[in-house]
Write an enzyme that holds these catalytic residues in place. Structure first.
Site, PDB file in Angstrom:
ATOM      1  N   CYS A 189      81.961  44.174   6.200  1.00  0.00           N
ATOM      2  CA  CYS A 189      80.824  44.468   7.089  1.00  0.00           C
ATOM      3  C   CYS A 189      80.345  45.922   6.972  1.00  0.00           C
ATOM      4  O   CYS A 189      79.137  46.186   6.904  1.00  0.00           O
ATOM      5  CB  CYS A 189      81.178  44.136   8.537  1.00  0.00           C
ATOM      6  SG  CYS A 189      82.876  44.539   8.979  1.00  0.00           S
TER       7      CYS A 189
ATOM      8  N   HIS B 294      78.523  48.076  14.128  1.00  0.00           N
ATOM      9  CA  HIS B 294      79.182  49.207  13.461  1.00  0.00           C
ATOM     10  C   HIS B 294      78.151  50.330  13.252  1.00  0.00           C
ATOM     11  O   HIS B 294      77.003  50.070  12.876  1.00  0.00           O
ATOM     12  CB  HIS B 294      79.691  48.806  12.075  1.00  0.00           C
ATOM     13  CG  HIS B 294      80.859  47.855  12.085  1.00  0.00           C
ATOM     14  ND1 HIS B 294      81.540  47.496  13.213  1.00  0.00           N
ATOM     15  CD2 HIS B 294      81.475  47.205  11.053  1.00  0.00           C
ATOM     16  CE1 HIS B 294      82.519  46.662  12.893  1.00  0.00           C
ATOM     17  NE2 HIS B 294      82.494  46.468  11.594  1.00  0.00           N
TER      18      HIS B 294
HETATM   19  N1  LIG Z   1      84.394  40.004  12.447  1.00  0.00           N
HETATM   20  C1  LIG Z   1      83.677  40.623  11.524  1.00  0.00           C
HETATM   21  O1  LIG Z   1      82.830  41.494  11.812  1.00  0.00           O
HETATM   22  C2  LIG Z   1      83.863  40.290  10.069  1.00  0.00           C
HETATM   23  C3  LIG Z   1      82.982  40.849   9.163  1.00  0.00           C
HETATM   24  C4  LIG Z   1      83.138  40.573   7.815  1.00  0.00           C
HETATM   25  C5  LIG Z   1      84.163  39.727   7.421  1.00  0.00           C
HETATM   26  N2  LIG Z   1      85.007  39.185   8.328  1.00  0.00           N
HETATM   27  C6  LIG Z   1      86.032  38.256   7.844  1.00  0.00           C
HETATM   28  O2  LIG Z   1      85.698  36.954   8.312  1.00  0.00           O
HETATM   29  C7  LIG Z   1      86.883  36.207   8.553  1.00  0.00           C
HETATM   30  C8  LIG Z   1      86.880  35.673   9.992  1.00  0.00           C
HETATM   31  O3  LIG Z   1      86.829  36.758  10.906  1.00  0.00           O
HETATM   32  P1  LIG Z   1      86.555  36.550  12.478  1.00  0.00           P
HETATM   33  O4  LIG Z   1      86.257  37.904  12.988  1.00  0.00           O
HETATM   34  O5  LIG Z   1      85.594  35.443  12.719  1.00  0.00           O
HETATM   35  O6  LIG Z   1      88.010  36.085  13.001  1.00  0.00           O
HETATM   36  P2  LIG Z   1      88.405  35.219  14.301  1.00  0.00           P
HETATM   37  O7  LIG Z   1      87.421  35.389  15.381  1.00  0.00           O
HETATM   38  O8  LIG Z   1      89.832  35.557  14.575  1.00  0.00           O
HETATM   39  O9  LIG Z   1      88.318  33.689  13.796  1.00  0.00           O
HETATM   40  C9  LIG Z   1      89.193  33.173  12.822  1.00  0.00           C
HETATM   41  C10 LIG Z   1      88.787  31.745  12.483  1.00  0.00           C
HETATM   42  O10 LIG Z   1      89.590  31.305  11.381  1.00  0.00           O
HETATM   43  C11 LIG Z   1      90.284  30.119  11.749  1.00  0.00           C
HETATM   44  N3  LIG Z   1      91.597  30.116  11.108  1.00  0.00           N
HETATM   45  C12 LIG Z   1      92.577  31.031  11.214  1.00  0.00           C
HETATM   46  N4  LIG Z   1      93.664  30.658  10.487  1.00  0.00           N
HETATM   47  C13 LIG Z   1      93.346  29.476   9.917  1.00  0.00           C
HETATM   48  C14 LIG Z   1      94.056  28.559   9.086  1.00  0.00           C
HETATM   49  N5  LIG Z   1      95.315  28.797   8.682  1.00  0.00           N
HETATM   50  N6  LIG Z   1      93.425  27.421   8.692  1.00  0.00           N
HETATM   51  C15 LIG Z   1      92.153  27.178   9.086  1.00  0.00           C
HETATM   52  N7  LIG Z   1      91.431  27.993   9.898  1.00  0.00           N
HETATM   53  C16 LIG Z   1      92.024  29.129  10.298  1.00  0.00           C
HETATM   54  C17 LIG Z   1      90.382  30.179  13.270  1.00  0.00           C
HETATM   55  O11 LIG Z   1      90.586  28.868  13.772  1.00  0.00           O
HETATM   56  P3  LIG Z   1      91.227  28.595  15.235  1.00  0.00           P
HETATM   57  O12 LIG Z   1      90.135  28.886  16.237  1.00  0.00           O
HETATM   58  O13 LIG Z   1      91.589  27.156  15.181  1.00  0.00           O
HETATM   59  O14 LIG Z   1      92.410  29.518  15.374  1.00  0.00           O
HETATM   60  C18 LIG Z   1      89.009  30.748  13.609  1.00  0.00           C
HETATM   61  O15 LIG Z   1      88.035  29.733  13.510  1.00  0.00           O
HETATM   62  C19 LIG Z   1      88.047  37.141   8.199  1.00  0.00           C
HETATM   63  O16 LIG Z   1      88.417  36.923   6.850  1.00  0.00           O
HETATM   64  C20 LIG Z   1      87.436  38.511   8.357  1.00  0.00           C
HETATM   65  O17 LIG Z   1      88.099  39.491   7.577  1.00  0.00           O
HETATM   66  C21 LIG Z   1      84.876  39.435   9.649  1.00  0.00           C
END
Ligand SMILES: NC(=O)c1ccc[n+]([C@@H]2O[C@H](COP(=O)([O-])OP(=O)(O)OC[C@H]3O[C@@H](n4cnc5c(N)ncnc54)[C@H](OP(=O)(O)O)[C@@H]3O)[C@@H](O)[C@H]2O)c1
Length: 339
Positions: free
Chosen positions: A128, A241
């Site tokens: 991001c 950010h």
């Molecule tokens: N947040 C940001 O600003 C941002 C920006 C760029 C990239 N990212 C990347 O995007 C990804 C998600 O981030 P997020 O912020 O959305 O995280 P989050 O809110 O913690 O959500 C994680 C998601 O992944 C699922 N998940 C976790 N472990 C899993 C597994 N073993 N099998 C299948 N599904 C699984 C969770 O499902 P449950 O609800 O069932 O637990 C939930 O839907 C990460 O790789 C992060 O590095 C995030």
């Protein structure tokens, strides 16, 4: 006529935004497969006026999809993204797993959309904080060249995921009530605090987030030798950010030159009228898809050196919107074909 679309991590912060952005931009979805852990299987999400059941993310659940947006974790992407790509899906991955793989394009469509031409069903969307940086640097690079970039970030808690947002809110409530809420997601409290620590510490005293900013910026801008360095800082902001960026151009330029280059750039909005108190802030840009730039100024001590203040919504342009724009660019180029 539309596409079969899987969203892995559909219950998370980024996955939910992917669903909203697909809906808002009317991406042609014929069938949606929202996927997450077995804990979420059976829950439902609303999309396109229909209720869709969340399934467990498995190889079988990804069979036959045209587009698979991965927004879960690096481990999930490592295991399932290559499987989905081999089965014929175009995978757009939000994790760090494949970004620096030379075989995998790392794409911000308005910056290096041409890199999509060589994809092999797997495309990485950058970190991001990198996305908003390169969107603002690209027009400056194209017109004046870049010699050096120094970045300090002020990163929102939503960048760490849903559990981190819960932690911030619990700590704020506890602080207001005079209680202590022990941190679990971050190593120290984030409420009423500032942590010079995003992601884990790595080589030479830099964090992984700082290395991502350096390596991804060089790859996307196709400037392998560009001098880039960063300090990444987590601040108690929910969404959005911010970055204070010092840069040095190769060619002579003025602040007005930089302003007109930025004003003409796709995806950039210049908000820069300090006399009227106009500069971008995270609260103003939350929910928006553009990258906002303000506080343009010359560094009087160093020739060809300037400061910018860059703000964007990390869940929208920093994650979901960029991923959906990649899919839109592929559709505009004619692949994959619709059902
Ligand atoms: N947040 C940001 O600003 C941002 C920006 C760029 C990239 N990212 C990347 O995007 C990804 C998600 O981030 P997020 O912020 O959305 O995280 P989050 O809110 O913690 O959500 C994680 C998601 O992944 C699922 N998940 C976790 N472990 C899993 C597994 N073993 N099998 C299948 N599904 C699984 C969770 O499902 P449950 O609800 O069932 O637990 C939930 O839907 C990460 O790789 C992060 O590095 C995030």
């Amino acid at each position: 006529m539309g596409f079969r679309v899987a969203v892995v991590g559909a219950t998370g912060l980024v996955g939910q935004q992917v669903l909203r952005v697909l809906e808002e931009r009317r991406f042609p979805v014929e069938e949606l497969r929202p996927l997450a852990t077995s804990r979420s299987a059976g829950r439902t999400v609303e999309f396109g006026g229909t209720t869709w059941e969340v399934g467990e993310a498995t190889a079988g659940a990804l069979a036959g999809v045209d587009f698979a947006f991965f927004a879960a974790s690096g481990d999930v992407s490592k295991e399932l993204a290559p499987v989905a790509a081999r089965a014929g899906a175009v995978v757009i991955d939000k994790s760090n797993t494949f970004r620096m793989d030379p075989e995998v394009p790392l794409v911000v469509p308005e910056v290096n959309g041409h890199a999509l031409a060589r994809h092999r069903n797997l495309i990485a969307s950058p970190n991001c904080s990198t996305i908003q940086l390169v969107v603002a640097l690209k027009p400056i690079l194209d017109r004046f060249g870049l010699e050096q970039v120094v970045v300090s970030t002020y990163q929102a808690v939503s960048g760490t995921g849903a559990a981190a947002l819960d932690e911030l809110e619990a700590e704020v409530r506890a602080g207001v009530e005079g209680r202590v809420h022990g941190p679990q997601v971050y190593p120290q409290p984030i409420a009423f605090n500032v942590l010079p620590h995003c992601d884990r510490f790595e080589a030479e005293g830099y964090t992984l987030e700082e290395w991502k900013l350096v390596r991804e910026t060089r790859k996307i801008l196709e400037q392998p030798g560009l001098a880039v360095t960063a300090t990444a800082v987590r601040v108690p902001v929910r969404v959005g950010h911010s970055e204070a960026v010092w840069l040095r151009t190769r060619e002579e330029a003025t602040v007005d030159d930089l302003r007109s280059a930025l004003q003409a750039a796709p995806g950039v909005v210049v908000v820069d009228d300090p006399g009227a108190g106009a500069y971008p802030t995270p609260l103003q840009v939350a929910g928006r898809d553009e990258v906002y730039v303000g506080r343009l100024r010359h560094d009087p001590a160093v020739p060809r050196a300037f400061w910018l203040w860059i703000v964007a919504d990390n869940l929208r342009k920093g994650a979901a919107t960029n991923a959906v724009q990649i899919a839109e660019a592929l559709v505009a180029a004619g692949a994959p074909s619709r059902h």
